[in-house]
Design a protein around this motif. Sequence first.
Motif, PDB file in Angstrom:
ATOM      1  N   GLN A  10    -109.245 112.592 -58.674  1.00  0.00           N
ATOM      2  CA  GLN A  10    -107.964 111.911 -58.837  1.00  0.00           C
ATOM      3  C   GLN A  10    -106.792 112.860 -58.558  1.00  0.00           C
ATOM      4  O   GLN A  10    -105.789 112.455 -57.981  1.00  0.00           O
ATOM      5  N   LEU A  11    -106.943 114.115 -58.970  1.00  0.00           N
ATOM      6  CA  LEU A  11    -105.854 115.071 -58.735  1.00  0.00           C
ATOM      7  C   LEU A  11    -105.690 115.327 -57.237  1.00  0.00           C
ATOM      8  O   LEU A  11    -104.569 115.453 -56.741  1.00  0.00           O
ATOM      9  N   ARG A  12    -106.824 115.344 -56.539  1.00  0.00           N
ATOM     10  CA  ARG A  12    -106.751 115.554 -55.090  1.00  0.00           C
ATOM     11  C   ARG A  12    -106.105 114.337 -54.412  1.00  0.00           C
ATOM     12  O   ARG A  12    -105.270 114.485 -53.532  1.00  0.00           O
ATOM     13  N   VAL A  13    -106.493 113.155 -54.841  1.00  0.00           N
ATOM     14  CA  VAL A  13    -105.903 111.936 -54.269  1.00  0.00           C
ATOM     15  C   VAL A  13    -104.384 111.962 -54.448  1.00  0.00           C
ATOM     16  O   VAL A  13    -103.618 111.678 -53.526  1.00  0.00           O
ATOM     17  N   TRP A  14    -103.942 112.357 -55.624  1.00  0.00           N
ATOM     18  CA  TRP A  14    -102.506 112.371 -55.905  1.00  0.00           C
ATOM     19  C   TRP A  14    -101.787 113.432 -55.060  1.00  0.00           C
ATOM     20  O   TRP A  14    -100.755 113.160 -54.443  1.00  0.00           O
ATOM     21  N   SER A  15    -102.360 114.642 -55.022  1.00  0.00           N
ATOM     22  CA  SER A  15    -101.705 115.709 -54.252  1.00  0.00           C
ATOM     23  C   SER A  15    -101.678 115.374 -52.768  1.00  0.00           C
ATOM     24  O   SER A  15    -100.700 115.663 -52.076  1.00  0.00           O
ATOM     25  N   THR A  16    -102.751 114.747 -52.284  1.00  0.00           N
ATOM     26  CA  THR A  16    -102.777 114.356 -50.880  1.00  0.00           C
ATOM     27  C   THR A  16    -101.696 113.307 -50.610  1.00  0.00           C
ATOM     28  O   THR A  16    -100.992 113.366 -49.600  1.00  0.00           O
ATOM     29  N   ALA A  17    -101.561 112.371 -51.545  1.00  0.00           N
ATOM     30  CA  ALA A  17    -100.567 111.310 -51.357  1.00  0.00           C
ATOM     31  C   ALA A  17     -99.149 111.888 -51.317  1.00  0.00           C
ATOM     32  O   ALA A  17     -98.362 111.561 -50.415  1.00  0.00           O
ATOM     33  N   THR A  18     -98.818 112.772 -52.252  1.00  0.00           N
ATOM     34  CA  THR A  18     -97.456 113.333 -52.234  1.00  0.00           C
ATOM     35  C   THR A  18     -97.262 114.179 -50.969  1.00  0.00           C
ATOM     36  O   THR A  18     -96.217 114.103 -50.316  1.00  0.00           O
ATOM     37  N   GLY A  19     -98.281 114.951 -50.615  1.00  0.00           N
ATOM     38  CA  GLY A  19     -98.187 115.796 -49.419  1.00  0.00           C
ATOM     39  C   GLY A  19     -98.001 114.958 -48.159  1.00  0.00           C
ATOM     40  O   GLY A  19     -97.199 115.296 -47.286  1.00  0.00           O
ATOM     41  N   ARG A  20     -98.716 113.853 -48.070  1.00  0.00           N
ATOM     42  CA  ARG A  20     -98.590 112.995 -46.880  1.00  0.00           C
ATOM     43  C   ARG A  20     -97.191 112.385 -46.792  1.00  0.00           C
ATOM     44  O   ARG A  20     -96.605 112.334 -45.720  1.00  0.00           O
ATOM     45  N   LEU A  21     -96.666 111.959 -47.929  1.00  0.00           N
ATOM     46  CA  LEU A  21     -95.323 111.365 -47.888  1.00  0.00           C
ATOM     47  C   LEU A  21     -94.271 112.414 -47.534  1.00  0.00           C
ATOM     48  O   LEU A  21     -93.308 112.123 -46.824  1.00  0.00           O
ATOM     49  N   GLU A  22     -94.483 113.652 -48.006  1.00  0.00           N
ATOM     50  CA  GLU A  22     -93.534 114.726 -47.667  1.00  0.00           C
ATOM     51  C   GLU A  22     -93.522 114.980 -46.157  1.00  0.00           C
ATOM     52  O   GLU A  22     -92.520 115.411 -45.606  1.00  0.00           O
ATOM     53  N   SER A  23     -94.669 114.732 -45.516  1.00  0.00           N
ATOM     54  CA  SER A  23     -94.701 114.961 -44.059  1.00  0.00           C
ATOM     55  C   SER A  23     -94.628 113.636 -43.289  1.00  0.00           C
ATOM     56  O   SER A  23     -95.201 113.496 -42.212  1.00  0.00           O
ATOM     57  N   HIS A  24     -93.942 112.664 -43.893  1.00  0.00           N
ATOM     58  CA  HIS A  24     -93.616 111.388 -43.225  1.00  0.00           C
ATOM     59  C   HIS A  24     -94.835 110.590 -42.813  1.00  0.00           C
ATOM     60  O   HIS A  24     -94.818 109.894 -41.813  1.00  0.00           O
ATOM     61  N   ARG A  25     -95.926 110.741 -43.587  1.00  0.00           N
ATOM     62  CA  ARG A  25     -97.090 109.895 -43.342  1.00  0.00           C
ATOM     63  C   ARG A  25     -97.157 108.840 -44.445  1.00  0.00           C
ATOM     64  O   ARG A  25     -96.355 108.866 -45.378  1.00  0.00           O
ATOM     65  N   GLN A  64     -94.161  99.850 -46.001  1.00  0.00           N
ATOM     66  CA  GLN A  64     -93.780  99.315 -44.690  1.00  0.00           C
ATOM     67  C   GLN A  64     -92.642 100.087 -44.053  1.00  0.00           C
ATOM     68  O   GLN A  64     -92.578 100.231 -42.844  1.00  0.00           O
ATOM     69  N   ARG A  65     -91.730 100.565 -44.894  1.00  0.00           N
ATOM     70  CA  ARG A  65     -90.531 101.205 -44.343  1.00  0.00           C
ATOM     71  C   ARG A  65     -90.605 102.723 -44.358  1.00  0.00           C
ATOM     72  O   ARG A  65     -89.654 103.393 -43.977  1.00  0.00           O
ATOM     73  N   GLY A  66     -91.721 103.248 -44.831  1.00  0.00           N
ATOM     74  CA  GLY A  66     -91.899 104.693 -44.788  1.00  0.00           C
ATOM     75  C   GLY A  66     -91.031 105.456 -45.774  1.00  0.00           C
ATOM     76  O   GLY A  66     -90.654 106.598 -45.526  1.00  0.00           O
ATOM     77  N   TRP A  67     -90.692 104.830 -46.912  1.00  0.00           N
ATOM     78  CA  TRP A  67     -89.948 105.578 -47.941  1.00  0.00           C
ATOM     79  C   TRP A  67     -90.912 106.507 -48.672  1.00  0.00           C
ATOM     80  O   TRP A  67     -92.052 106.101 -48.967  1.00  0.00           O
ATOM     81  N   PRO A  68     -90.481 107.731 -49.015  1.00  0.00           N
ATOM     82  CA  PRO A  68     -91.363 108.623 -49.777  1.00  0.00           C
ATOM     83  C   PRO A  68     -91.381 108.234 -51.255  1.00  0.00           C
ATOM     84  O   PRO A  68     -90.709 108.839 -52.085  1.00  0.00           O
ATOM     85  N   LEU A  69     -92.155 107.231 -51.592  1.00  0.00           N
ATOM     86  CA  LEU A  69     -92.154 106.683 -52.954  1.00  0.00           C
ATOM     87  C   LEU A  69     -93.586 106.395 -53.372  1.00  0.00           C
ATOM     88  O   LEU A  69     -94.343 105.790 -52.621  1.00  0.00           O
ATOM     89  N   LEU A  70     -93.948 106.862 -54.534  1.00  0.00           N
ATOM     90  CA  LEU A  70     -95.293 106.622 -55.049  1.00  0.00           C
ATOM     91  C   LEU A  70     -95.215 106.042 -56.443  1.00  0.00           C
ATOM     92  O   LEU A  70     -94.388 106.453 -57.254  1.00  0.00           O
ATOM     93  N   ILE A  71     -96.114 105.103 -56.712  1.00  0.00           N
ATOM     94  CA  ILE A  71     -96.214 104.543 -58.058  1.00  0.00           C
ATOM     95  C   ILE A  71     -97.609 104.871 -58.578  1.00  0.00           C
ATOM     96  O   ILE A  71     -98.582 104.785 -57.825  1.00  0.00           O
TER      97      ILE A  71
END
Length: 390
Positions: free
Chosen positions: A25-40, A196-203
């Motif tokens: 779970q920690l990896r999933v979360w870190s990957t998600a934040t990292g991907r959003l930081e790099s516009h993925r 859809q709009r590529g905002w760096p937002l995670l819930i």
Amino acid sequence: MDELTNPYSPGAGLRPAALAGRETQLRVWSTATGRLESHRTARSVVLQGLRGVGKTVLLGEFQRLASTDGWITAMVEAGTGQSLRASLAQALHPELADLAKPSAGARIRKALRTFSAFTVKVDLEGTWSFGLDLHDDPPSAANTGNLELDLIQLGRDLSAAAAESGTGLALLIDEAQDLTRDELTALCSLSHQAGQRGWPLLIALAGLPSLPRVLSEAKSYSERLFSYHRIGELDPTAAGQALTFPAQQEGVDWEPAAVEFVIAETAGYPYFLQEYGQATWNAAPGSPLRLDDARLGAALGQAHLDQGFYRSRWERATPQQRAYLQAMAEDGNGPSLSSTVAKRLGKTPTALGPARDALIKKGLVYAPEHGHIGFTVPRMADFITKQSTT
Ligand SMILES: Nc1ncnc2c1ncn2[C@@H]1O[C@H](COP(=O)(O)OP(=O)(O)O)[C@@H](O)[C@H]1O
Ligand SMILES: [Mg+2]
């Protein structure tokens, strides 16, 4: 041994000295934040599980990680009697206050303005203002009173402000099964728009195993919005680490037989591991902790659970509700069919509806799926069976 240096932490949301077995779970979360930081793109996260398995602690760790990376974060708990709007405002205010400097750029000013519009109806005394004059800035429309519309604007503008510094916005919501239907719908819509709009937002949502069902009732596409994680008992290796790492940091060892005993007795449930670990430490004369200490610790730990964790829940139930719980306990710890429970009590499921609903509201039981009912805490049935025979 000395209680002062006892490294175990039984309790709701108390961070353990060793957060064991949650690497995935920690990896999933870190990957998600990292991907959003790099516009993925990245999916938001749902943590589902019974009480005492470590959801709150994990959510807190998600927040800590995002916050360390410079994200704007808010962690709130649903079901406390406060609206999601008010709790988010309260949690976000200090984060935004840090950004509210006279030198703040256009996007941050816009985020502050939107926050003020979002909170205008729940902040009649102006508690959440920023001491920054925003009157000449363009007005925000995040004050329609429609949570879905307002939350989407807030998410858009706050994540845009965070994106200025290459980070994002993380909203973490505990006890999410207690959100209202409107609040769940608004969060799903927000996550959908952000994706859809590529905002760096995670819930990240944490809650009882009924949470996925409640979410899909709110928005049928919720299954595709989130990555779902069942949080449960720790496997034997992780459970062993949860016991031995905290002690090692204090220079204390566990004998392997003692570790095995506690793992078997607790079935790897995090809360029980902390409780038994704490009692074993207190009972032991010194290092290493031996099998005899563990046996004594298990008895004392269990007594402590019975007097607190279980009894506090049992005492919340009325006599009629207790009869319902007793009828459930005949099936052991697993979920029961509501119809079977009703039959045991000689009533129809409809007649028992109010008792069942009251127990759900009190957080003692939950509906894993339609027509089923289960205990929210592991091994509640064992406790109830002891009540009826003594
Ligand atoms: N991964 C873990 N390893 C060891 N102990 C844990 C872990 N996760 C939680 N705990 C402990 O379990 C207990 C319950 O944690 P909590 O997060 O409150 O559970 P939940 O929110 O699922 O009810 C706490 O005492 C906490 O220290
Ligand atoms: Mg919790």
